[in-house]
Design an enzyme around this catalytic site. Structure first.
Site, PDB file in Angstrom:
ATOM      1  N   SER A  58       0.805  -1.224   0.000  1.00  0.00           N
ATOM      2  CA  SER A  58       0.000   0.000   0.000  1.00  0.00           C
ATOM      3  C   SER A  58       0.839   1.276   0.000  1.00  0.00           C
ATOM      4  O   SER A  58       0.322   2.338  -0.327  1.00  0.00           O
ATOM      5  CB  SER A  58      -0.943   0.013   1.200  1.00  0.00           C
ATOM      6  OG  SER A  58      -0.233   0.165   2.400  1.00  0.00           O
ATOM      7  N   LYS A 113       0.522   4.528   6.816  1.00  0.00           N
ATOM      8  CA  LYS A 113       0.066   5.354   5.704  1.00  0.00           C
ATOM      9  C   LYS A 113       0.732   6.720   5.808  1.00  0.00           C
ATOM     10  O   LYS A 113       1.485   7.001   6.740  1.00  0.00           O
ATOM     11  CB  LYS A 113      -1.460   5.536   5.725  1.00  0.00           C
ATOM     12  CG  LYS A 113      -2.285   4.263   5.802  1.00  0.00           C
ATOM     13  CD  LYS A 113      -2.221   3.424   4.536  1.00  0.00           C
ATOM     14  CE  LYS A 113      -3.036   2.151   4.683  1.00  0.00           C
ATOM     15  NZ  LYS A 113      -2.789   1.194   3.582  1.00  0.00           N
TER      16      LYS A 113
END
Length: 289
Positions: A58, A113
């Site tokens: 990701s 993230k």
């Protein structure tokens, strides 16, 4: 002669006792040293620095699956285990920080993230271009898109909030809640704020056109903590805030600091030569940004 032999035997016995006692002392000293080292290691892991492994793609190509990195936990104020108390923060979260946090939908999982919006910011995505407070935000250096762009007006029911016309490439505008914000509650906004209110410890329900909080009709709600919006650099392959919503400040763990080890996670340890051959030497001591 007998007396001399007896003295020698007593001396040997005394030396044996002395040696045995010294051995026990050494063992105890080693044990104490190991215990002290274990305590210091635990303190460092809980409050200062912790290792984290990148499990998915990701964040590619900024971070790769199989990267091992250090996470700075004291910078945002480390959380004291089994309490809601945090140590004083050294710095605040900034836009662009790569952060590690408890996944709000399953806090047994840690996610990594990039923080793209802070409490009180207004975020929007238009044709993949990210805007924060109406200012365009450049794509991170190693970020990427893999799939075709989804046009505006084509809703994705996996996207947060439910029943909106948002998709991963055209999103918002959306204000990120800040502590003290007063949220307007109605049948439309409850999909946006319902999980936030529930996570702050309240029962939320809808009865006809009325919104109920803890069994009492409510038209507004005051937010009790700050929230953030997080996105992966691999924009088309990231389960981030676009899918599950706002990141509570209480779930923040720390800031990604440095890659200290990296290899191909798809190669089994049962193939040691191939595994060693997959080491990514160029990523050793790589500072994360």
């Amino acid at each position: 002669m007998i007396l001399l032999r007896l003295v020698c035997l007593i001396r040997k016995d005394l030396m044996a006792v002395k040696i045995q006692k010294t051995g026990k002392q050494h063992s105890r000293e080693w044990f104490e040293a190991l215990m002290i080292a274990a305590v210091f290691a635990a303190i460092i892991r809980v409050f200062i620095l912790e290792s984290y492994r990148i499990p998915t793609s990701s964040m590619e190509s900024t971070l790769l699956a199989g990267d091992f990195l250090f996470v700075n936990k004291f910078v945002y104020g480390a959380k004291v285990p089994m309490t809601d108390y945090r140590l004083p923060a050294v710095d605040t979260v900034e836009r662009g920080d790569i952060i590690v946090f408890k996944f709000p939908k399953d806090r047994s999982l840690n996610y990594i993230k990039r923080c793209v919006a802070l409490p009180g910011d207004t975020l929007a995505i238009r044709e993949r271009q990210l805007f924060v407070n109406n200012a365009a935000v450049p794509l991170p250096e190693h970020a990427q898109f893999l799939n075709e762009m989804v046009p505006a007006g084509q809703p994705d029911q996996q996207i947060f909030p439910r029943y909106s016309d948002f998709n991963k490439d055209n999103y918002g505008p959306l204000r990120i809640p800040a502590q003290g914000d007063v949220l307007e509650l109605n049948r439309n906004t409850i999909y946006l704020y319902g999980s936030l209110i529930a996570d702050e410890g309240h029962r939320v329900s809808v009865m006809g056109e009325r919104i109920m909080i803890d069994g009492v009709p409510a038209t507004s709600y005051s937010v009790t903590q700050n929230y953030y919006f997080a996105m992966g650099d691999n924009r088309d392959n990231s389960l981030d805030s676009r899918y599950w919503g706002f990141l509570p400040e209480k779930d923040m763990i720390g800031q990604a600091l440095m890659v200290y080890w990296s290899w191909d996670p798809h190669i089994s340890l049962l193939s040691p030569i191939e595994k060693i051959g997959s080491i990514r030497w160029n990523r050793m001591a790589l500072m994360v940004h």
